[in-house]
Write a protein that holds these residues in place. Structure first.
Motif, PDB file in Angstrom:
ATOM      1  N   PRO A   1     -25.679  -1.973  24.494  1.00 43.95           N
ATOM      2  CA  PRO A   1     -26.517  -0.830  24.168  1.00 43.95           C
ATOM      3  C   PRO A   1     -26.837  -0.024  25.411  1.00 43.95           C
ATOM      4  CG  PRO A   1     -27.789  -2.860  24.156  1.00 43.95           C
ATOM      5  CD  PRO A   1     -26.358  -3.247  24.280  1.00 43.95           C
ATOM      6  N   LEU A   2     -27.306   1.201  25.223  1.00 43.75           N
ATOM      7  CA  LEU A   2     -27.629   2.075  26.334  1.00 43.75           C
ATOM      8  C   LEU A   2     -28.731   1.452  27.182  1.00 43.75           C
ATOM      9  CD1 LEU A   2     -27.648   5.543  24.559  1.00 43.75           C
ATOM     10  CD2 LEU A   2     -25.848   4.555  25.994  1.00 43.75           C
ATOM     11  N   GLY A   3     -28.616   1.592  28.496  1.00 40.67           N
ATOM     12  CA  GLY A   3     -29.629   1.067  29.391  1.00 40.67           C
ATOM     13  C   GLY A   3     -29.356  -0.346  29.846  1.00 40.67           C
ATOM     14  N   ALA A   4     -28.380  -1.013  29.285  1.00 38.14           N
ATOM     15  CA  ALA A   4     -28.062  -2.379  29.701  1.00 38.14           C
ATOM     16  C   ALA A   4     -26.722  -2.389  30.399  1.00 38.14           C
ATOM     17  CB  ALA A   4     -28.036  -3.315  28.497  1.00 38.14           C
ATOM     18  N   GLU A   5     -26.521  -3.384  31.247  1.00 48.96           N
ATOM     19  CA  GLU A   5     -25.268  -3.514  31.973  1.00 48.96           C
ATOM     20  C   GLU A   5     -24.763  -4.928  31.843  1.00 48.96           C
ATOM     21  OE1 GLU A   5     -25.075  -1.739  35.885  1.00 48.96           O
ATOM     22  OE2 GLU A   5     -27.029  -0.856  35.558  1.00 48.96           O
ATOM     23  N   VAL A   6     -23.458  -5.069  31.879  1.00 49.71           N
ATOM     24  CA  VAL A   6     -22.846  -6.386  31.813  1.00 49.71           C
ATOM     25  C   VAL A   6     -22.621  -6.877  33.230  1.00 49.71           C
ATOM     26  CG1 VAL A   6     -20.806  -7.663  31.098  1.00 49.71           C
ATOM     27  CG2 VAL A   6     -21.774  -5.922  29.595  1.00 49.71           C
ATOM     28  N   ALA A   7     -23.062  -8.093  33.518  1.00 49.74           N
ATOM     29  CA  ALA A   7     -22.929  -8.659  34.850  1.00 49.74           C
ATOM     30  C   ALA A   7     -22.027  -9.868  34.796  1.00 49.74           C
ATOM     31  CB  ALA A   7     -24.298  -9.051  35.389  1.00 49.74           C
ATOM     32  N   GLY A   8     -20.858  -9.785  35.412  1.00 44.88           N
ATOM     33  CA  GLY A   8     -19.964 -10.936  35.424  1.00 44.88           C
ATOM     34  C   GLY A   8     -19.024 -10.934  34.235  1.00 44.88           C
ATOM     35  N   THR A   9     -18.057 -11.807  34.280  1.00 49.88           N
ATOM     36  CA  THR A   9     -17.031 -11.822  33.252  1.00 49.88           C
ATOM     37  C   THR A   9     -17.519 -12.417  31.943  1.00 49.88           C
ATOM     38  OG1 THR A   9     -16.277 -13.934  34.147  1.00 49.88           O
ATOM     39  CG2 THR A   9     -15.225 -11.954  34.991  1.00 49.88           C
ATOM     40  N   ASN A  10     -18.362 -13.464  32.013  1.00 46.39           N
ATOM     41  CA  ASN A  10     -18.787 -14.105  30.786  1.00 46.39           C
ATOM     42  C   ASN A  10     -20.269 -13.880  30.524  1.00 46.39           C
ATOM     43  OD1 ASN A  10     -19.899 -15.709  32.778  1.00 46.39           O
ATOM     44  ND2 ASN A  10     -19.741 -17.571  31.538  1.00 46.39           N
TER      45      ASN A  10
ATOM     46  N   LEU B   1     -35.274 -25.135  35.998  1.00 52.87           N
ATOM     47  CA  LEU B   1     -35.403 -24.438  34.725  1.00 52.87           C
ATOM     48  C   LEU B   1     -34.031 -23.892  34.320  1.00 52.87           C
ATOM     49  CD1 LEU B   1     -38.439 -24.506  35.628  1.00 52.87           C
ATOM     50  CD2 LEU B   1     -38.670 -22.272  34.536  1.00 52.87           C
ATOM     51  N   SER B   2     -33.912 -23.539  33.072  1.00 53.10           N
ATOM     52  CA  SER B   2     -32.690 -22.878  32.617  1.00 53.10           C
ATOM     53  C   SER B   2     -32.739 -21.409  33.037  1.00 53.10           C
ATOM     54  CB  SER B   2     -32.564 -23.001  31.094  1.00 53.10           C
ATOM     55  OG  SER B   2     -33.660 -22.362  30.456  1.00 53.10           O
ATOM     56  N   GLY B   3     -31.749 -20.639  32.590  1.00 54.38           N
ATOM     57  CA  GLY B   3     -31.748 -19.203  32.876  1.00 54.38           C
ATOM     58  C   GLY B   3     -31.165 -18.825  34.220  1.00 54.38           C
ATOM     59  N   GLU B   4     -30.261 -19.668  34.764  1.00 57.78           N
ATOM     60  CA  GLU B   4     -29.692 -19.362  36.076  1.00 57.78           C
ATOM     61  C   GLU B   4     -28.617 -18.285  35.986  1.00 57.78           C
ATOM     62  OE1 GLU B   4     -27.401 -21.519  39.864  1.00 57.78           O
ATOM     63  OE2 GLU B   4     -27.765 -22.625  38.002  1.00 57.78           O
ATOM     64  N   TRP B   5     -28.661 -17.358  36.940  1.00 61.92           N
ATOM     65  CA  TRP B   5     -27.622 -16.360  37.136  1.00 61.92           C
ATOM     66  C   TRP B   5     -27.102 -16.540  38.562  1.00 61.92           C
ATOM     67  CZ3 TRP B   5     -25.975 -12.626  33.516  1.00 61.92           C
ATOM     68  CH2 TRP B   5     -26.703 -12.614  32.319  1.00 61.92           C
ATOM     69  N   TYR B   6     -25.841 -16.913  38.667  1.00 60.42           N
ATOM     70  CA  TYR B   6     -25.252 -17.285  39.953  1.00 60.42           C
ATOM     71  C   TYR B   6     -24.543 -16.078  40.556  1.00 60.42           C
ATOM     72  CZ  TYR B   6     -22.437 -20.049  43.264  1.00 60.42           C
ATOM     73  OH  TYR B   6     -21.852 -20.562  44.388  1.00 60.42           O
ATOM     74  N   GLU B   7     -24.924 -15.721  41.775  1.00 59.58           N
ATOM     75  CA  GLU B   7     -24.373 -14.538  42.443  1.00 59.58           C
ATOM     76  C   GLU B   7     -23.285 -14.946  43.426  1.00 59.58           C
ATOM     77  OE1 GLU B   7     -26.023 -10.584  44.803  1.00 59.58           O
ATOM     78  OE2 GLU B   7     -27.207 -12.430  44.820  1.00 59.58           O
ATOM     79  N   TYR B   8     -22.099 -14.408  43.224  1.00 59.23           N
ATOM     80  CA  TYR B   8     -20.976 -14.664  44.116  1.00 59.23           C
ATOM     81  C   TYR B   8     -21.063 -13.746  45.346  1.00 59.23           C
ATOM     82  CZ  TYR B   8     -18.693 -17.407  40.462  1.00 59.23           C
ATOM     83  OH  TYR B   8     -18.399 -18.372  39.538  1.00 59.23           O
ATOM     84  N   PRO B   9     -20.313 -14.067  46.410  1.00 53.60           N
ATOM     85  CA  PRO B   9     -20.309 -13.168  47.573  1.00 53.60           C
ATOM     86  C   PRO B   9     -19.860 -11.753  47.239  1.00 53.60           C
ATOM     87  CG  PRO B   9     -19.341 -15.295  48.150  1.00 53.60           C
ATOM     88  CD  PRO B   9     -19.542 -15.303  46.663  1.00 53.60           C
ATOM     89  N   THR B  10     -19.104 -11.611  46.158  1.00 53.27           N
ATOM     90  CA  THR B  10     -18.663 -10.282  45.728  1.00 53.27           C
ATOM     91  C   THR B  10     -19.767  -9.508  45.021  1.00 53.27           C
ATOM     92  OG1 THR B  10     -17.842 -11.240  43.659  1.00 53.27           O
ATOM     93  CG2 THR B  10     -16.286 -11.038  45.488  1.00 53.27           C
ATOM     94  N   LEU B  11     -20.977 -10.114  44.917  1.00 51.90           N
ATOM     95  CA  LEU B  11     -22.156  -9.523  44.288  1.00 51.90           C
ATOM     96  C   LEU B  11     -22.051  -9.456  42.776  1.00 51.90           C
ATOM     97  CD1 LEU B  11     -22.983  -6.627  46.782  1.00 51.90           C
ATOM     98  CD2 LEU B  11     -23.593  -9.047  46.888  1.00 51.90           C
ATOM     99  N   SER B  12     -21.065 -10.130  42.196  1.00 52.85           N
ATOM    100  CA  SER B  12     -20.989 -10.231  40.744  1.00 52.85           C
ATOM    101  C   SER B  12     -21.808 -11.434  40.284  1.00 52.85           C
ATOM    102  CB  SER B  12     -19.542 -10.369  40.288  1.00 52.85           C
ATOM    103  OG  SER B  12     -18.958 -11.547  40.841  1.00 52.85           O
ATOM    104  N   LEU B  13     -22.356 -11.338  39.089  1.00 52.43           N
ATOM    105  CA  LEU B  13     -23.217 -12.390  38.565  1.00 52.43           C
ATOM    106  C   LEU B  13     -22.503 -13.174  37.468  1.00 52.43           C
ATOM    107  CD1 LEU B  13     -26.732 -10.697  38.287  1.00 52.43           C
ATOM    108  CD2 LEU B  13     -25.929 -12.306  40.009  1.00 52.43           C
ATOM    109  N   TYR B  14     -22.754 -14.470  37.469  1.00 53.21           N
ATOM    110  CA  TYR B  14     -22.187 -15.365  36.461  1.00 53.21           C
ATOM    111  C   TYR B  14     -23.343 -16.020  35.724  1.00 53.21           C
ATOM    112  CZ  TYR B  14     -19.768 -19.474  34.550  1.00 53.21           C
ATOM    113  OH  TYR B  14     -19.269 -20.460  33.730  1.00 53.21           O
ATOM    114  N   GLN B  15     -23.346 -15.916  34.410  1.00 56.56           N
ATOM    115  CA  GLN B  15     -24.409 -16.518  33.618  1.00 56.56           C
ATOM    116  C   GLN B  15     -24.130 -18.002  33.426  1.00 56.56           C
ATOM    117  OE1 GLN B  15     -24.870 -15.079  29.607  1.00 56.56           O
ATOM    118  NE2 GLN B  15     -27.029 -15.669  29.527  1.00 56.56           N
ATOM    119  N   CYS B  16     -25.001 -18.828  33.974  1.00 61.21           N
ATOM    120  CA  CYS B  16     -24.821 -20.276  33.922  1.00 61.21           C
ATOM    121  C   CYS B  16     -25.401 -20.830  32.623  1.00 61.21           C
ATOM    122  CB  CYS B  16     -25.493 -20.938  35.122  1.00 61.21           C
ATOM    123  SG  CYS B  16     -25.015 -20.199  36.703  1.00 61.21           S
TER     124      CYS B  16
END
Length: 398
Positions: A21-30, A229-244
Motif C-alpha cells: 500500500p501507499l506509504g509503505a516500503e518493502v525491506a529485503g527479499t523476504n 524478543l521476537s520481531g528481529e530485522w537483521y541489517e546486512y552491510p548492504t543496508l538491506s533488511l531481512y525479516q527474521c
C-alpha cells in the motif's frame, strides 16, 4: 452478476498481494512491510540521545524530526520525552551506556523476578535502572496524552537504552496504554524465555533491529538463561533488511554468538569453510579479529546512520531550558545543577560509605574491648584460701 465479478475480485487480490500500500516500503527479499519512516525517525532521535542532556532542548531537529518538541529530559540516564506532530507521535527515547553508573547497571546480569508475569525474569541492572526513571516517564506520557489524545506512543533506544526502552514500553502497557510501539537498535537480551514470550505478546508493533556483526545483541548469553524478543530485522552491510523469524533466528544476528561459542560449545578443531591452514587450526581466531575490527563500527551504525552526537546540530546561543513537568510551575534551576535523581544517588553512596566506616570503627572498638577482657582473664591470679595450718597463699596461674 456476482459470478461475473469473481474474476475482478481475484485480480484485485493478486494486485494487493504483489504491491504494498501507499506509504509503505518493502525491506529485503523476504520482508513484509517495514515502516521506514517510523524507524528512521527513531534512529535519528536515538542519535540525539548521545549528546549531553543539557543540549537536548537546543538541538536543531530537521528533516523527519522537524517540529519535534522536547518536553522532559532525564539527565541521569540520557533519556528524553517529546512529541513529533508530523507523525502524531509521543516519543520516549533512551541513549546507550555513557557513565560509570550505566556500566555498573549493565554488568549486573543477575536474573530478577518480573512482577507482571509468572516465571518471567529480567536483567536486574536494567530493571533497577528503568524503575528509577519510570515515574517521570509515566507522568510525562500521561500529560502529553491528555493534550494529544490521538497520538501514538513510540519508545526507542540503542544498546543499553534499547533494553531500557523494552521495559519502559511494557510499563506503559501496564499503565493502560494500548497504542505503544517499540523500535530498538542493537538491543542486548533483557530477560528469560518466559519474559520474551510475554513481552512479544503484550507489545503491538515492535521492531528489534540488529546490524550484521554487532556483538551486543549476543549478550547476556543464552547460557545465562536469556532470550531475545521476537520481531528481529537483521541489517546486512548492504543496508538491506531481512525479516527474521522466531526469537533467536540462527540466520540473523544470533549466528555470531553461536560461532564465537557464547551460546554453545564450539569445536575449535573442526574445519571451517575457508581453506586457509591457519583458519582450520584456529577457526575462532580470525572471527574474533574480524569482530574486534568490525564490532564497534557495526554497533554504532544503523539504517545507514553512524550514531553519535552531531555537534553541528547544536547552535551555541539558544536557550537550553526545556519544559519541566516534574515541578509545576517550574522553579528556576541552574542549568548545570545535578538532577534530583543524581543527588539522591550521590547521597545514598555517601551514606553507604559513612555506614561502612562507622561499622569498621565499631568493630575495631568492640574487638579491642574483648581483647582487653580476655587478657585480664588469662593474667589475673586466683587466690587460694589458707588451710587450717596457715598454708602460705599460692597463686594459681593458668
Amino acid at each position: 452478476l456476482a459470478a461475473m465479478l469473481y474474476p475482478f475480485y481475484a485480480i484485485v487480490l493478486v494486485l494487493l498481494s504483489i504491491f504494498p500500500p501507499l506509504g509503505a516500503e518493502v525491506a529485503g527479499t523476504n520482508a513484509t512491510l517495514f515502516d521506514w519512516k517510523l524507524a528512521n525517525s527513531s534512529v535519528e532521535l536515538t542519535d540525539v540521545s548521545y549528546c549531553k542532556p543539557d543540549t537536548y532542548a537546543k538541538h536543531l531537529f530537521t528533516g523527519l524530526l522537524e517540529g519535534f518538541k522536547l518536553t522532559t529530559r532525564i539527565l541521569t540516564f540520557n533519556a528524553f520525552v517529546g512529541t513529533l506532530p508530523s507523525e502524531r507521535s509521543i516519543y520516549v527515547v533512551f541513549g546507550g551506556s555513557s557513565s560509570l553508573i550505566d556500566w555498573l547497571f549493565d554488568v549486573d546480569v543477575h536474573l530478577a523476578d518480573y512482577p507482571h508475569c509468572d516465571k518471567c525474569k529480567v536483567h536486574q541492572g536494567y530493571f533497577i535502572d528503568q524503575a528509577l526513571c519510570n515515574p517521570i516517564i509515566i507522568s510525562t506520557v500521561t500529560f502529553l496524552s491528555m493534550l494529544n489524545p490521538h497520538y501514538k506512543i513510540v519508545v526507542t533506544g540503542h544498546s543499553k537504552g534499547a533494553a531500557q526502552a523494552t521495559l519502559a514500553a511494557l510499563d506503559l502497557v501496564h499503565a493502560g496504554y494500548k497504542n505503544v510501539n517499540l523500535v530498538t537498535f542493537g538491543s542486548p537480551r533483557v530477560g528469560n524465555a518466559a519474559f520474551a514470550e510475554y513481552a512479544s505478546s503484550k507489545l503491538g508493533l515492535h521492531y528489534r533491529v540488529t546490524h550484521y556483526m554487532d556483538i551486543i545483541p549476543s549478550i547476556p548469553t543464552r547460557r545465562q538463561g536469556y532470550t531475545h524478543l521476537s520481531g528481529e530485522w537483521y541489517e546486512y552491510p548492504t543496508l538491506s533488511l531481512y525479516q527474521c523469524s522466531g526469537f533467536e533466528d540462527p540466520d540473523c544476528n544470533a549466528q555470531w554468538g553461536t560461532k564465537l561459542g557464547l551460546d554453545k560449545e564450539v569445536d575449535i578443531d573442526s574445519p571451517t569453510d575457508d581453506d586457509s591452514t591457519d583458519q582450520q587450526q584456529h577457526p575462532l581466531a580470525p572471527l574474533w579479529l574480524d569482530l574486534i575490527r568490525r564490532g564497534a563500527k557495526d554497533h554504532m551504525f544503523y539504517l545507514g546512520r553512524e550514531l553519535g552526537c552531531k555537534q553541528q546540530d547544536i547552535p551555541p546561543d539558544v536557550d537550553s531550558t526545556p519544559l519541566n513537568l516534574r515541578a509545576l510551575p517550574p522553579s528556576p534551576v541552574h542549568k548545570d545543577s545535578p538532577s534530583m535523581q543524581l543527588r539522591i544517588m550521590r547521597f545514598a553512596f555517601a551514606l553507604t560509605i559513612l555506614m561502612l566506616v562507622l561499622f569498621c570503627i565499631g568493630t575495631w572498638i568492640v574487638g579491642r574491648a574483648d581483647y582487653r577482657r580476655t587478657l585480664q582473664t588469662h593474667t589475673a591470679p586466683t587466690a587460694i584460701e589458707r588451710d587450717t595450718e596457715s598454708t602460705p597463699l599460692i597463686a594459681n596461674r593458668r
